[in-house]
Design an enzyme around this catalytic site. Structure first.
Site, PDB file in Angstrom:
ATOM      1  CB  THR A 500      -0.918   0.024   1.232  1.00  0.00           C
ATOM      2  OG1 THR A 500      -0.135  -0.312   2.375  1.00  0.00           O
ATOM      3  CG2 THR A 500      -2.043  -0.960   1.096  1.00  0.00           C
ATOM      4  CG  HIS A 501       3.965   1.155   1.786  1.00  0.00           C
ATOM      5  ND1 HIS A 501       4.705   0.139   2.332  1.00  0.00           N
ATOM      6  CD2 HIS A 501       2.937   1.360   2.644  1.00  0.00           C
ATOM      7  CE1 HIS A 501       4.151  -0.248   3.466  1.00  0.00           C
ATOM      8  NE2 HIS A 501       3.085   0.469   3.683  1.00  0.00           N
ATOM      9  CG  ASN A 502       0.367   3.643  -3.897  1.00  0.00           C
ATOM     10  OD1 ASN A 502      -0.346   3.420  -2.931  1.00  0.00           O
ATOM     11  ND2 ASN A 502       0.402   2.882  -4.931  1.00  0.00           N
TER      12      ASN A 502
END
Ligand SMILES: Cc1cc2nc3c(=O)[nH]c(=O)nc-3n(C[C@H](O)[C@H](O)[C@H](O)COP(=O)(O)OP(=O)(O)OC[C@H]3O[C@@H](n4cnc5c(N)ncnc54)[C@H](O)[C@@H]3O)c2cc1C
Ligand code: SF4
Lengths: 571, 253
Positions: A500-502
């Protein structure tokens, strides 16, 4: 016609960690602030019936409603981008508190190496180490300058952890001690130590003990209830804007919070913003909110999209490498993990917490020699115990059918007997990975969607190969009956990859030529616009992003305060 | 109403249903799907036990809000092959996964309410995720029909009436995307939906209609939902707990 409202000093788009930190700092200083949030109101008591895997994890109750807006994606410029119609990969926050209500709480600092990655890499390995297609950049700030802001964020959120020798210096120990070292984590610890590594407990926003922060917010200790990642915490044990920063801002009387308010545009003349336009998501009514300062805190995707849809800043052009908005979009690599199956041992895997884990620092950043490697940076190698919920966790050795009696037998046999040695790897920018506007698809308000052009790079594939050998070695030392290792990085798949690390798209730096904002998150092209969040990262490290974006939010709040008094560029 | 009275009312209702449906004309044996359907309703789904009297009480949630009876039959048969009953415990059918699936397809999820559904729809590359215009509830219905069509073509009988091994052959074909196109959608997309819904029907909180009596959880020693595991998480030994569902959290506010 939009209804024009009275002018305010500050308007913030988005009330997650970034927006709420800015709001609490400014309102404490007596500055009237309007907070616009597209999603719903949220309070801690909403979490009392939250132990529902289906509703919150698989139906994404707390996340962005994709029927209203999504992103489109493609792996390269030759493809037609198509909308992400339902979730599979990254999930996006929505509502008061944003993703801060349903995050895990793994709260790291980035390394001193990260902030000066270009200079330090060239210093150690020479000018040719960074290949031209990877636009690595220094961040325009050093770790030492970041340190006080990290300290503030950690005290506000009460991070539990232990000091790690190999990482940047700390002015203070973590505000609370590390979480419980459970038998599951001890398995990893024993093996890692035998191999000569120095495992440490993952820094956690799930409180290891009761804690009262400098704002006077008192929270209870974590109960290891296992409904943490994707869920809100009914104890307030997990740091969440709804529990920490937002009540503080509200108590000042200076926060005008408007939920169900979706910002669609920033009004501007190309060098200065005059306010924002937003829509009441229920009635469709449009409002214009004039302001001295506009803060974008609407997460990576909408920070970029709002700028592009408003014609603010120079869009990035991958063919020429010029322009900055949408540049250096990064993600993370999480392949390279090993799954361990035990035939005669059972662990209490139903219990856990979102940031309960143990990790080794030896393969992060530049903490190992890259002279003979075809990649830079590294990965955190770790074991976690989140609580294995039964819909999501049906592990069986590779080769087991995905359904039928054998599937049933194996997935039940290993339900409490499967561990993982995982990795979270850094993601470096590539000139072909970027964000821009989709030419076809629009959101519920008629505004173009954001288009993501992204694939893993040679750097990623080499990193994964290297790290998979480390996870395999630790797994073997742990002595299970069977190990499966995923040693290769497959292409980016919008419905499969689950990180979930954009990051990136509105990156910070020291030079307006190759960055969009300065180290106060102030736009070079429009001095009264501040763009806050992981969109500011010129690359993504091998750690979860929120500690760093939280620290940068405190710095931005300081900058906005100064700007309101003095005006002009802050650097 | 006492349980006895309740049972009488139910018997009356069932008789009325039989009469109205035109299948039970005095003395004629009811055959085929309807017979087995009624049998199913009678015995398999009404064993919720009233703890005070020990007598079984009806669970009004076990009824169809989306499927027509034959569709329900086919769904149960297919779900049972995904997760069959064996020594370890009950299969999808006994766990009421069929009821779960019925209720989910009737919900906002069945009409893709929170999905992005604007066109145009193009065929995606494998990395771009599904681009399916047909709503989940319709795809499922088409898939059930597809199972029957395929079964009739290859085995001259409906899916629900096939032997387990034959049903597995049909499902395997669907998993690979073989068989009839479902209004342009691949059978493999239907299969994915079926598999996902079956697993959910076994392990989701019983409030959704499946995971009957938390037996899905019990099979894998999953305790369900507790407010705290501080004690258990420290233990070197595995701690087996009684199952608790979300219902136990009601009234906390
Ligand atoms: C399941 C999950 C687990 C995670 N775990 C971790 C972890 O362990 N550690 C970690 O460091 N990070 C983790 N993250 C990431 C972390 O949650 C985010 O980095 C962080 O919350 C981002 O904060 P933000 O304020 O920038 O954005 P958000 O929290 O996304 O907040 C942005 C807000 O803006 C609102 N908004 C968006 N567009 C508009 C608009 N046009 N108008 C008005 N409002 C708008 C949104 O509704 C949202 O509330 C996790 C994320 C997820 C989804
Ligand atoms: S695991 Fe801990 S922090 Fe997470 S939701 Fe449960 S009690 Fe809260």
């Amino acid at each position: 016609m939009a209804k024009k409202l009275p002018k305010v000093p500050v308007v913030i788009a988005g009330m997650g960690w970034a927006g709420s930190i800015i709001a609490s700092e400014l309102t404490k200083a007596g500055i009237k602030t309007v907070g616009l949030e597209r999603g719903k109101e949220r309070k801690m008591s909403d979490y009392l019936m939250v132990h529902d895997e289906l509703r919150f994890q698989h139906r994404e109750e707390l996340m962005q409603d994709l029927s209203k807006e999504t992103i489109t994606s493609r792996n390269n410029q030759g493809m037609r981008a198509l909308p992400m119609r339902h979730y599979g990969t990254f999930i996006v926050g929505d509502g008061l508190g944003g993703a801060g209500s349903h995050w895990n709480g793994q709260t790291y600092r980035f390394l001193p190496y990260d902030f000066e990655i270009k200079s330090l890499t060239e210093k150690r390995y020479g000018k040719n180490k960074i290949k031209p297609e990877y636009p690595l950049q220094d961040w325009g700030i050093t770790y030492d300058e970041m340190e006080p802001y990290y300290d503030t964020f950690e005290k506000m959120s009460g991070i539990s952890g232990e000091t790690v020798e190999l990482y940047g210096h700390r002015s203070n120990p973590y505000p609370t001690g590390p979480m419980l070292k459970t038998p599951v984590l001890e398995e990893f610890e024993k093996a890692a130590k035998k191999l000569g590594y120095n495992p440490y407990m993952m820094p956690s926003a799930n409180l290891s003990e009761n804690y009262t922060n400098p704002d006077g917010i008192a929270r209870a200790a974590c109960q290891y209830c296992a409904y943490c990642e994707n869920f809100g915490c009914e104890y307030g044990a997990k740091a969440d804007p709804v529990v920490t920063t937002i009540p503080v801002a509200q108590k000042t009387g200076n926060l005008d919070l408007r939920v169900h308010s979706n910002v669609t545009r920033i009004l501007n003349d190309g060098t200065k913003a005059t306010g924002v336009v937003y829509v009441d998501t229920f009635t469709g009514e449009e409002f214009e909110q004039p302001a001295e300062v506009v803060v974008l805190a609407s997460y990576v995707f909408n920070n970029v999209r709002l700028l592009l849809n408003s014609g603010l800043g120079k869009p990035y052009n991958p063919d020429t490498g010029t322009g900055v908005i949408g540049k250096n979009y990064c993600y993370q690599v999480s392949s390279g993990y090993s799954t361990l199956y035990y035939n005669d041992r059972e662990f209490n895997l139903y219990a856990g917490a979102g940031a309960l884990g143990i990790e080794i620092p030896e393969f992060t950043g530049d903490n190992f020699d890259h002279t003979n490697e075809n990649f830079l940076h590294g990965a955190g190698v770790r074991s976690t115990q989140y609580g294995n919920r039964p819909i999501a966790n049906n592990n069986a050795p590779i080769g087991t059918p995905a359904w039928g009696e054998e599937f049933k037998n194996q997935s039940i046999k290993y339900a409490n007997s499967v561990l993982q040695v995982k990795s979270q790897g850094a993601s470096l920018p590539h000139r072909n990975n970027y964000l821009d506007l989709d030419p076809t698809y629009k959101d519920a308000y008629g505004m173009p969607l954001l288009r993501m052009t992204y694939d893993y790079t040679e750097q990623d594939r080499q990193l994964v190969k290297y790290i998979s050998k480390i996870t395999r070695a630790i797994a073997e030392e742990m002595g299970p009956d069977h190990i499966d290792t995923v040693g290769e990085q497959a292409p980016f798949n919008v419905n499969v990859d689950t990180n979930t690390h954009n990051t990136g798209g509105v990156i910070m730096g020291a030079d307006p030529k190759d960055s969009a904002i300065n180290s106060y998150q102030q736009m070079w092209d429009a001095e009264n616009v501040f763009v806050v969040g992981a969109s500011a990262f010129p690359h993504n490290s091998c750690f979860n992003p929120t500690g760093t974006l939280g620290a940068l939010s405190y710095r931005a709040a300081e900058g906005i305060g100064r700007y309101l008094k003095e005006g002009g560029s802050l650097v | 109403m006492s349980d006895k009275e309740k049972n009488q009312v139910e018997d009356r209702t069932r008789r009325t249903f039989l009469r109205n449906s035109g299948f039970a004309l005095g003395g004629i044996v009811i055959g085929g799907t309807v017979g087995s359907l009624l049998g199913t309703t009678d015995t398999k789904n009404e064993s919720n036990v009233n703890t005070e009297s020990g007598a079984p009480v009806a669970n009004p949630n076990v009824a169809l809000m989306f499927f027509y009876p034959e569709e329900y039959e086919t769904t149960m048969a297919a779900a049972e092959r995904i997760f069959p009953k064996n020594d370890l415990g009950p299969g999808a059918m006994e766990l009421n996964a069929g009821i779960y699936i019925d209720h989910q397809l009737a919900s906002q999820w069945g009409v893709n309410a929170r999905d992005y559904t604007d066109g145009p729809f193009y065929k995606p590359e494998p990395t771009q995720g599904e681009q399916i215009k047909v709503l989940r509830k319709d795809l499922f219905r088409l898939g059930l029909k597809g199972l029957d069509n395929y079964s009739n073509e290859n085995y001259q009988t409906n899916f629900a009436d096939l032997e387990a091994a034959e049903q597995d052959e049909v499902l395997t074909a669907f998993e690979k995307g073989e068989g009839p196109s479902l209004s342009g959608v691949s059978t493999s997309d239907f299969f994915k939906l079926l598999r996902q819904l079956t697993i959910e029907g076994i392990y989701a909180d019983p409030l959704y209609g499946g995971n009957k009596e938390m037996l899905g959880w019990q099979m894998r020693k999953y305790p369900g939902t507790y407010m705290s595991y501080v004690k258990e998480i420290k233990s070197d030994e595995f701690v087996e707990l009684d199952q608790q569902s979300l219902h136990s959290h009601m009234g906390h506010s």
